[in-house]
Enzyme design. Structure first.
Site, PDB file in Angstrom:
ATOM      1  N   SER A 175       3.862 -11.898   9.678  1.00  0.00           N
ATOM      2  CA  SER A 175       2.928 -11.142  10.487  1.00  0.00           C
ATOM      3  C   SER A 175       2.690 -12.021  11.943  1.00  0.00           C
ATOM      4  O   SER A 175       1.990 -11.437  12.929  1.00  0.00           O
ATOM      5  CB  SER A 175       1.458 -10.896   9.924  1.00  0.00           C
ATOM      6  OG  SER A 175       0.851 -12.288   9.685  1.00  0.00           O
ATOM      7  N   HIS A 204       7.868  -6.087   9.882  1.00  0.00           N
ATOM      8  CA  HIS A 204       6.491  -6.310   9.680  1.00  0.00           C
ATOM      9  C   HIS A 204       5.825  -4.967   8.685  1.00  0.00           C
ATOM     10  O   HIS A 204       5.704  -4.175   9.439  1.00  0.00           O
ATOM     11  CB  HIS A 204       5.826  -6.992  10.670  1.00  0.00           C
ATOM     12  CG  HIS A 204       4.336  -7.184  10.563  1.00  0.00           C
ATOM     13  ND1 HIS A 204       3.412  -7.089  11.082  1.00  0.00           N
ATOM     14  CD2 HIS A 204       3.693  -7.668   9.144  1.00  0.00           C
ATOM     15  CE1 HIS A 204       2.088  -7.793  10.551  1.00  0.00           C
ATOM     16  NE2 HIS A 204       2.404  -7.790   9.389  1.00  0.00           N
ATOM     17  N   GLU A 243       6.721  -2.744  11.949  1.00  0.00           N
ATOM     18  CA  GLU A 243       6.984  -3.326  13.043  1.00  0.00           C
ATOM     19  C   GLU A 243       8.481  -4.011  13.141  1.00  0.00           C
ATOM     20  O   GLU A 243       8.367  -4.787  12.222  1.00  0.00           O
ATOM     21  CB  GLU A 243       6.112  -4.370  13.566  1.00  0.00           C
ATOM     22  CG  GLU A 243       4.661  -3.741  14.070  1.00  0.00           C
ATOM     23  CD  GLU A 243       3.667  -4.698  14.427  1.00  0.00           C
ATOM     24  OE1 GLU A 243       2.959  -4.683  15.252  1.00  0.00           O
ATOM     25  OE2 GLU A 243       3.531  -5.685  13.625  1.00  0.00           O
ATOM     26  N   ASN A 267      -1.319  -6.997  15.370  1.00  0.00           N
ATOM     27  CA  ASN A 267      -1.998  -8.220  15.246  1.00  0.00           C
ATOM     28  C   ASN A 267      -2.610  -8.802  16.337  1.00  0.00           C
ATOM     29  O   ASN A 267      -3.764  -9.356  16.648  1.00  0.00           O
ATOM     30  CB  ASN A 267      -1.366  -9.419  14.388  1.00  0.00           C
ATOM     31  CG  ASN A 267      -1.656  -8.935  12.830  1.00  0.00           C
ATOM     32  OD1 ASN A 267      -2.430  -8.226  12.456  1.00  0.00           O
ATOM     33  ND2 ASN A 267      -0.723  -9.487  11.771  1.00  0.00           N
TER      34      ASN A 267
HETATM   35  N1  CAA Z   1       1.195   2.334  -4.455  1.00  0.00           N
HETATM   36  C1  CAA Z   1       1.037   3.488  -4.436  1.00  0.00           C
HETATM   37  N2  CAA Z   1      -0.110   4.103  -4.037  1.00  0.00           N
HETATM   38  C2  CAA Z   1      -1.002   3.573  -3.765  1.00  0.00           C
HETATM   39  C3  CAA Z   1      -1.083   2.080  -3.731  1.00  0.00           C
HETATM   40  C4  CAA Z   1       0.104   1.578  -4.243  1.00  0.00           C
HETATM   41  N3  CAA Z   1       0.246   0.207  -4.241  1.00  0.00           N
HETATM   42  N4  CAA Z   1      -2.245   1.707  -3.410  1.00  0.00           N
HETATM   43  C5  CAA Z   1      -2.814   2.843  -2.775  1.00  0.00           C
HETATM   44  N5  CAA Z   1      -2.263   3.854  -3.149  1.00  0.00           N
HETATM   45  C6  CAA Z   1      -2.614   5.202  -2.940  1.00  0.00           C
HETATM   46  C7  CAA Z   1      -3.853   5.710  -3.762  1.00  0.00           C
HETATM   47  O1  CAA Z   1      -3.245   5.987  -5.279  1.00  0.00           O
HETATM   48  C8  CAA Z   1      -4.418   7.010  -3.189  1.00  0.00           C
HETATM   49  O2  CAA Z   1      -3.451   7.913  -3.260  1.00  0.00           O
HETATM   50  P1  CAA Z   1      -4.271   9.355  -3.454  1.00  0.00           P
HETATM   51  O3  CAA Z   1      -4.815   9.501  -1.925  1.00  0.00           O
HETATM   52  O4  CAA Z   1      -3.065  10.195  -3.413  1.00  0.00           O
HETATM   53  O5  CAA Z   1      -5.191   9.390  -4.403  1.00  0.00           O
HETATM   54  C9  CAA Z   1      -4.086   6.290  -1.567  1.00  0.00           C
HETATM   55  O6  CAA Z   1      -3.123   5.288  -1.592  1.00  0.00           O
HETATM   56  C10 CAA Z   1      -5.430   5.859  -1.177  1.00  0.00           C
HETATM   57  O7  CAA Z   1      -6.011   4.984  -1.902  1.00  0.00           O
HETATM   58  P2  CAA Z   1      -7.370   4.998  -2.361  1.00  0.00           P
HETATM   59  O8  CAA Z   1      -8.028   6.380  -2.776  1.00  0.00           O
HETATM   60  O9  CAA Z   1      -7.484   4.004  -3.448  1.00  0.00           O
HETATM   61  O10 CAA Z   1      -8.529   4.373  -1.325  1.00  0.00           O
HETATM   62  P3  CAA Z   1      -8.650   4.939   0.122  1.00  0.00           P
HETATM   63  O11 CAA Z   1      -8.565   6.278   0.458  1.00  0.00           O
HETATM   64  O12 CAA Z   1     -10.116   4.410   0.550  1.00  0.00           O
HETATM   65  O13 CAA Z   1      -7.533   4.419   1.045  1.00  0.00           O
HETATM   66  C11 CAA Z   1      -6.532   2.450   1.964  1.00  0.00           C
HETATM   67  C12 CAA Z   1      -7.206   2.938   0.894  1.00  0.00           C
HETATM   68  C13 CAA Z   1      -5.114   3.304   2.343  1.00  0.00           C
HETATM   69  C14 CAA Z   1      -6.169   0.851   2.031  1.00  0.00           C
HETATM   70  C15 CAA Z   1      -7.430   2.771   3.473  1.00  0.00           C
HETATM   71  O14 CAA Z   1      -8.660   2.470   3.082  1.00  0.00           O
HETATM   72  C16 CAA Z   1      -6.876   2.256   4.700  1.00  0.00           C
HETATM   73  O15 CAA Z   1      -5.768   2.703   5.210  1.00  0.00           O
HETATM   74  N6  CAA Z   1      -7.353   1.129   5.139  1.00  0.00           N
HETATM   75  C17 CAA Z   1      -7.129   0.414   6.326  1.00  0.00           C
HETATM   76  C18 CAA Z   1      -5.802  -0.588   5.798  1.00  0.00           C
HETATM   77  C19 CAA Z   1      -5.472  -1.388   6.992  1.00  0.00           C
HETATM   78  O16 CAA Z   1      -5.526  -1.342   8.111  1.00  0.00           O
HETATM   79  N7  CAA Z   1      -4.156  -2.118   6.643  1.00  0.00           N
HETATM   80  C20 CAA Z   1      -3.493  -2.845   7.687  1.00  0.00           C
HETATM   81  C21 CAA Z   1      -4.117  -4.243   7.405  1.00  0.00           C
HETATM   82  S1  CAA Z   1      -3.451  -5.413   8.741  1.00  0.00           S
HETATM   83  C22 CAA Z   1      -1.903  -6.016   7.892  1.00  0.00           C
HETATM   84  O17 CAA Z   1      -1.589  -5.665   6.721  1.00  0.00           O
HETATM   85  C23 CAA Z   1      -1.112  -6.791   8.915  1.00  0.00           C
HETATM   86  C24 CAA Z   1      -1.230  -8.049   8.996  1.00  0.00           C
HETATM   87  O18 CAA Z   1      -0.342  -8.959   9.152  1.00  0.00           O
HETATM   88  C25 CAA Z   1      -2.462  -8.613   8.462  1.00  0.00           C
END
Ligand code: CAA
Length: 282
Positions: free
Chosen positions: A119, A140, A152, A190
């Site tokens: 990352s 990424h 990315e 990031n």
């Molecule tokens: N495989 C398949 N599907 C998955 C899954 C997985 N491992 N994990 C979650 N899902 C699916 C769920 O089944 C759900 O599907 P439906 O909508 O069809 O029911 C969907 O994804 C959404 O999940 P949830 O219903 O459990 O929860 P939610 O609606 O609150 O969404 C989330 C969860 C997608 C994480 C959302 O809260 C979100 O987008 N959060 C922000 C995440 C973010 O910003 N990520 C980037 C972080 S930065 C990074 O990663 C980079 C770094 O280098 C630090």
């Protein structure tokens, strides 16, 4: 170049999510961990995700069986020998990556691409310890990798245009939207996200507002799916600290300097959701 078989190094949160994504997209996928318990844990997490998708009607039982048959766990790096593309998703530790890249370079066929899911670490340095720096770049993913649409592509000063074009096609075949970033610390996301998360921690340190109010403010005021503290716990406080340190190291901008509270939480094992405790308890 045609990609048939993928290797993923590491079956933690990110490596497992990437392996799941590749197998779901129809690729023969080998994922490697360093010991059997970690491999079992990673594979179980992937199987559970597919079972959930089946329950929700997103996959048929037949598709789940096909996905399972395409996914192979291993403890042996040699099993990557016939892979066309390998994605490294081990811990964010440069020494570890500088050991891994020459080993992959040695055993992979000459045409194979080596990608890093780092990352914020320097991808150019990883390419430089191989004899194929033109075939090394960053790819990424974002957590949760099977769900988040962005990847990315990180092009170093040595990555060839042909490699970028192949990786772009590969990303699209996974159902992801690729963006191209230069190999500068933090890439695009990031570089923008880390200072926002660190600012939230500083606000809390200075008592400017409560954890819950800051989270609510950014969720409801800006339409973000998670507030900063929920997201910090979700991403992992250790991962956030490493990313902040890497970007700070490159630019020495105070904006990226890890706040004392973040460092102390990581030192005391409060890593977020994965350790059961971060800014929230799980
Ligand atoms: N495989 C398949 N599907 C998955 C899954 C997985 N491992 N994990 C979650 N899902 C699916 C769920 O089944 C759900 O599907 P439906 O909508 O069809 O029911 C969907 O994804 C959404 O999940 P949830 O219903 O459990 O929860 P939610 O609606 O609150 O969404 C989330 C969860 C997608 C994480 C959302 O809260 C979100 O987008 N959060 C922000 C995440 C973010 O910003 N990520 C980037 C972080 S930065 C990074 O990663 C980079 C770094 O280098 C630090």
């Amino acid at each position: 170049m045609t990609i048939h078989k993928i290797g993923v190094v590491g079956c933690g949160l990110m490596g497992g999510g990437i392996a799941q994504t590749c197998a779901q997209a129809g690729y023969e996928t080998v994922v490697r961990e360093i010991n059997q318990p970690l491999l079992d844990k990673g594979i179980t997490r992937i199987y559970d995700a597919w079972d959930t998708m089946e329950r929700k009607g997103k996959l048929t039982a037949g598709q789940v069986a096909e996905n399972r048959a395409r996914l192979h766990g291993t403890l042996d790096l040699e099993d990557f020998a016939d892979c066309d593309l390998v994605i490294e998703a081990v811990l964010e530790n440069m020494e570890e990556k500088l050991r891994l890249f020459p080993a992959l370079d040695h055993l992979l066929k000459p045409t194979a691409l080596i990608l890093s899911n780092t990352s914020s670490l320097n991808v150019t340095q990883m390419g430089a310890v191989t004899k194929r720096p033109d075939k090394v770049c960053g790819l990424h993913f974002f957590n949760p990798a099977p769900v988040m649409k962005l990847v990315e592509i990180v092009q170093t000063i040595n990555t060839s245009e042909e490699t970028v074009a192949t990786v772009r096609e590969f990303a699209l075949s996974l159902g992801k939207m690729p963006v191209l970033a230069k190999d500068t610390a933090g890439f695009i996301v990031n570089f923008l996200l880390i200072p926002y998360l660190l600012a939230a921690i500083r606000m809390l340190e200075h008592g400017m507002a409560s954890r819950d109010d800051i989270d609510t403010a950014m969720k409801l005021g800006c339409g973000y799916p998670m507030g900063p503290f929920t997201l910090l716990d979700y991403v992992g406080l250790d991962t956030t600290l490493w990313a902040a340190e890497a970007i700070y190291e490159e630019y020495k901008e105070p904006l990226y300097a890890p706040p004392p509270l973040l460092r102390r939480m990581v030192l005391s094992g409060m890593l977020g959701k994965k350790s059961g405790r971060g800014f929230y308890e799980y």
